[in-house]
Design a protein around this motif. Sequence first.
Motif, short mmCIF file in Angstrom:
data_model
loop_
_atom_site.label_atom_id
_atom_site.label_comp_id
_atom_site.label_asym_id
_atom_site.label_seq_id
_atom_site.Cartn_x
_atom_site.Cartn_y
_atom_site.Cartn_z
N ASP A 235 -19.65 -13.52 89.93
CA ASP A 235 -20.43 -12.39 89.42
C ASP A 235 -20.69 -12.54 87.93
N LYS A 236 -19.71 -13.06 87.25
CA LYS A 236 -19.83 -13.24 85.80
C LYS A 236 -21.09 -14.02 85.45
N VAL A 237 -21.32 -15.11 86.16
CA VAL A 237 -22.46 -15.96 85.87
C VAL A 237 -23.76 -15.24 86.24
N LYS A 238 -23.74 -14.55 87.35
CA LYS A 238 -24.95 -13.84 87.76
C LYS A 238 -25.29 -12.74 86.76
N THR A 239 -24.27 -12.04 86.30
CA THR A 239 -24.51 -10.99 85.30
C THR A 239 -25.08 -11.58 84.02
N MET A 240 -24.54 -12.71 83.60
CA MET A 240 -25.04 -13.34 82.39
C MET A 240 -26.52 -13.70 82.53
N GLN A 241 -26.88 -14.23 83.69
CA GLN A 241 -28.29 -14.57 83.90
C GLN A 241 -29.15 -13.32 83.94
N GLN A 242 -28.63 -12.31 84.60
CA GLN A 242 -29.35 -11.03 84.67
C GLN A 242 -29.65 -10.50 83.27
N ASN A 243 -28.62 -10.48 82.43
CA ASN A 243 -28.79 -10.00 81.06
C ASN A 243 -29.77 -10.86 80.30
N TRP A 244 -29.69 -12.16 80.55
CA TRP A 244 -30.55 -13.06 79.81
C TRP A 244 -32.02 -12.82 80.19
N ILE A 245 -32.26 -12.62 81.45
CA ILE A 245 -33.63 -12.35 81.90
C ILE A 245 -34.07 -10.98 81.37
N GLY A 246 -33.15 -10.03 81.39
CA GLY A 246 -33.38 -8.74 80.73
C GLY A 246 -34.62 -8.00 81.16
N LYS A 247 -34.71 -7.71 82.43
CA LYS A 247 -35.90 -7.02 82.94
C LYS A 247 -35.88 -5.54 82.55
N SER A 248 -36.98 -5.04 82.00
CA SER A 248 -37.11 -3.60 81.75
C SER A 248 -38.40 -3.11 82.37
N VAL A 249 -38.30 -2.02 83.09
CA VAL A 249 -39.46 -1.44 83.75
C VAL A 249 -39.91 -0.23 82.94
N GLY A 250 -41.20 -0.14 82.70
CA GLY A 250 -41.70 0.99 81.94
C GLY A 250 -43.21 1.00 81.90
N ALA A 251 -43.77 1.28 80.73
CA ALA A 251 -45.22 1.37 80.63
C ALA A 251 -45.69 0.82 79.30
N GLU A 252 -46.94 0.41 79.29
CA GLU A 252 -47.60 0.05 78.06
C GLU A 252 -48.55 1.20 77.73
N VAL A 253 -48.49 1.68 76.50
CA VAL A 253 -49.34 2.80 76.11
C VAL A 253 -50.09 2.39 74.85
N THR A 254 -51.39 2.70 74.82
CA THR A 254 -52.16 2.37 73.64
C THR A 254 -52.44 3.62 72.80
N PHE A 255 -51.91 3.59 71.58
CA PHE A 255 -52.21 4.62 70.59
C PHE A 255 -53.36 4.10 69.74
N LYS A 256 -54.25 4.97 69.27
CA LYS A 256 -55.30 4.53 68.36
C LYS A 256 -54.94 4.97 66.94
N THR A 257 -55.25 4.12 65.98
CA THR A 257 -55.08 4.56 64.59
C THR A 257 -56.31 5.37 64.23
N GLU A 258 -56.21 6.09 63.12
CA GLU A 258 -57.37 6.86 62.67
C GLU A 258 -58.54 5.96 62.36
N ALA A 259 -58.20 4.71 61.94
CA ALA A 259 -59.27 3.76 61.62
C ALA A 259 -59.81 3.08 62.88
N GLY A 260 -59.19 3.36 64.02
CA GLY A 260 -59.73 2.83 65.27
C GLY A 260 -59.03 1.59 65.82
N HIS A 261 -57.95 1.12 65.16
CA HIS A 261 -57.20 -0.01 65.72
C HIS A 261 -56.39 0.44 66.93
N ASP A 262 -56.20 -0.49 67.87
CA ASP A 262 -55.32 -0.20 69.01
C ASP A 262 -53.89 -0.54 68.63
N LEU A 263 -52.98 0.38 68.86
CA LEU A 263 -51.56 0.09 68.71
C LEU A 263 -50.93 0.22 70.09
#
Length: 828
Positions: free
Chosen positions: A217-245
């Motif tokens: 398990d130790k080795v599998k956990t280490m690989q898991q951490n190394w891969i480090g998958k995170s599930v979430g979202a990408e969100v685009t904020f606009k600056t007042e000047a119109g750049h995408d953040l």
Amino acid sequence: MNRLEERYLFNTIEQKWQRKWEEENIYRTVEDEQKPKYYVLEMFPYPSGNLHMGHVRNYSIGDVIARFKVMQGYNVIHPMGWDAFGLPAENAAIKRGIHPAKWTWDNIAKMKDQLKSMGISYDWEREVATCHPDYYKWTQWLFLEFYKKGLVYKKKAGVNWCPSCATVLANEQVVDGKCERCDSVVDKKDLEQWFFKITEYADRLLEDLEKLPGWPDKVKTMQQNWIGKSVGAEVTFKTEAGHDLTVFTTRPDTIYGVTYMVLAPEHPLVEELTKGNGEADKVKEFVRKVRMMSNVDRMAADMEKEGVFTGSYAINPLNNERIPIFVANYVLMEYGTGIVMGVPAHDQRDFEFARKYNLDVRVVVQPEGEDLDGATMTQAYPAEGKMINSGPFNGLDSNEGIEKIIAYMEDKGIGKRQVNYRLRDWLISRQRYWGVPIPFIYCDKCGVVPVKEEDLPILLPTDVEFKPGGESPLKTSKTFLNTTCPECGGPAKRETDTMDTFVDSSWYFLRYCDPQNSEAPFTKAKVDYWMNVDQYIGGVEHAILHLMYARFFTKVLKDMGMVSCDEPFQNLLTQGMVLKDGSKMSKSKGNVVSPEEIIGKYGADTARMFILFAAPPERDLEWSDQGVEGCYRFLNRVWRLVEGFYAKVKDLESNNQALSKEDKELRRIIHSTIKKVTEDIEQRFNFNTAISAIMELVNGLYHYKDNVSENEQNLALVKFGLKNLVLLLAPFAPHISEELWANLGGNQSVHLQNWPEYDPASLEMDEITLVVQVNGKLRDKISVPKGISREDLEAKVLAEPKISKHLAGKEVVKVIIVPEKLVNLVVK
RNA sequence: GCCGAAGUGGCGGAAUUGGCAGACGCACUGGACUCAAAAUCCAGUGGAGCUCAAACUCCGUGUGGGUUCGACUCCCACCUUCGGCACCA
């Protein structure tokens, strides 16, 4: 055979049998559909020229398993080879003027001799060396196949540069900001480099860990951490000047709590956002300061979070709020998008930052039964709860909110579901000589062009110079550098980078299956017969690097249709280190014990026995000279035992006459030893307890010898015991076992015999010793006939004087009986 | 900080499913063999008390609690050591 010498002459015996095994080729294996196959593999060594105790441990473990499986009737493949490219060879060239090839091949020859002196059952016909053109031709070929699949690319990137090794390093080779190999502090450099797209396989590398119940398990956990998958979202904020953040977040449910934005100092937009406003100079100064810091300092956990305001604002796409944009040292350019949305109420880092710079802390997720207030909170609340201050999403459970908000954002085109990995693409180019040349050509007209398959291998040239700290020696070779373009035939230059040596070791276990193939890296049929590796054995230091790269290669090759398995190593055993005086053996500490010396003084069998006996394989092992003596003494004891009897028992046939008590006891010990040793090897790899069982058998045989007369029947039983003793000892101490087997009349190698099986009936005892407890305390041991009834047993126990005295004046409220083990009287 | 592993005699370690704690080996002690030593063989060897001795009693698996007829083993809290990850949004 004459028997002049009664002493255990390990040296003569070991050399004699090593020669014989080699002559008779008894460890050679070929495919055989009639037998189940078994692939035992130890991680192949770097040919440093010197075998160390870690190797001895690794290969002794592998050899026990290999020999045991052969005796159990498996068709065992047990190969060995050399991970032969790498920097030490080049350093030797610089320091001592020896060519890396000569240095390496000399070392291989030396180490091969040392390995042979250990008596390991390798099939040397399958030997591979990664520095041999017959091997690296196929490493290059595979590289080109990966390229065709779109898994190889070249890009300019901020990479790790080791100034002392004068080469770039993969992420995995940087430990605490330092070079894994030489401990120098690693610099960041922007360089054009070759990469393998391992990130494309991140998900499969992660998910398929579940297919590996035979991995720690130790080795599998280490690989898991190394891969480090995170599930979430990408969100685009606009600056007042119109750049995408665009930001990545795992907590879209907290988006109404965003009170500022942060860019990494290295982010290309930083300049744009500060242009023409009053903050430009301050920001520039800050960025300069951060970039000056060494990697090590910047990675320190306790580093204070610092940042500066850019003078620009962004608009939160969900509530249209105007929020300030910062640059801060705690945002990493390498992860996500290099921009972070700041949610101080629900992220501890953002919280610390907000308090420092007096930014709003707005609670948008309220834990049940609490009433958090952003103004008075002392730490962030990162867990789940009910959503508040979140417009139409108020009242939702935050987990539900994640889904709803992602759906809303996807609908409005401002964000989308996104998965992020910590894993980076594998940087494989190295600016060194002693490695596999990357088979590409630079043409002014055609650009970067792959070498044609029929031109492989691209050989390493010999007209190179080795200078300390210089650039790649390959650049000094005129014969190598200049070539013609495979596309247009015009003048062109070769790529002078070579491959990371981990590329070589990512497929060697496949080459072992078909090592001499000159048409292909291997044929599918042979690989499919032998793979997967049933048991892989090596140090835990490879938990991430080698083991993940090899898994990656296997998966790509499966997708290419070249192999059928999708995981290379079914079972993994990570052996512990060999310590002396509590710390790892090293030259600088002066606590190195040389295997050559030990083998010379006591023989390989003793060395193997000690290293297997002193601790179970996964644990660290403390070297003990006295422990070695003990094992040597034990082998001598075995030797004398067999030598004292073999002339008397050689021609005896076992017979089945009535057995005395002593006979039955010895017979029971023999069979229970077979059972114990078999189970300890097969189920637990606990070789230490297997050996202790064998020692008990030897003690039992000595005891029997002292207590019975030497009649024919007794001798026949002794012979049975001796034969089994030698068979059980064979995987651990192969030479002495072979010699004793021959002396006992065996005319074929002990290592080709069937593994003994025990007879359950012989394990039975007529009388059983039962433990008697009163209120859980041991009070007596009684001997009762097997199969005694519950009533009789209870009556007998109560009648025992040692027991009855503990019962005086008390009442027996309960009697617990564990059959054939114990009786416990509960009294009040 | 987070994750994981480990903690048992003088030492390495054993106890595999909750059922004899300390197998096996090292070290040590005594005896046999020997002129003597080495080697070998035999026996003893967790601690304390009691005893001429045997027997017997108590304590004992990092610490403190709990569950159970019974805990090295299961649960809770903590201590120490080692390994991995460490601003991963």
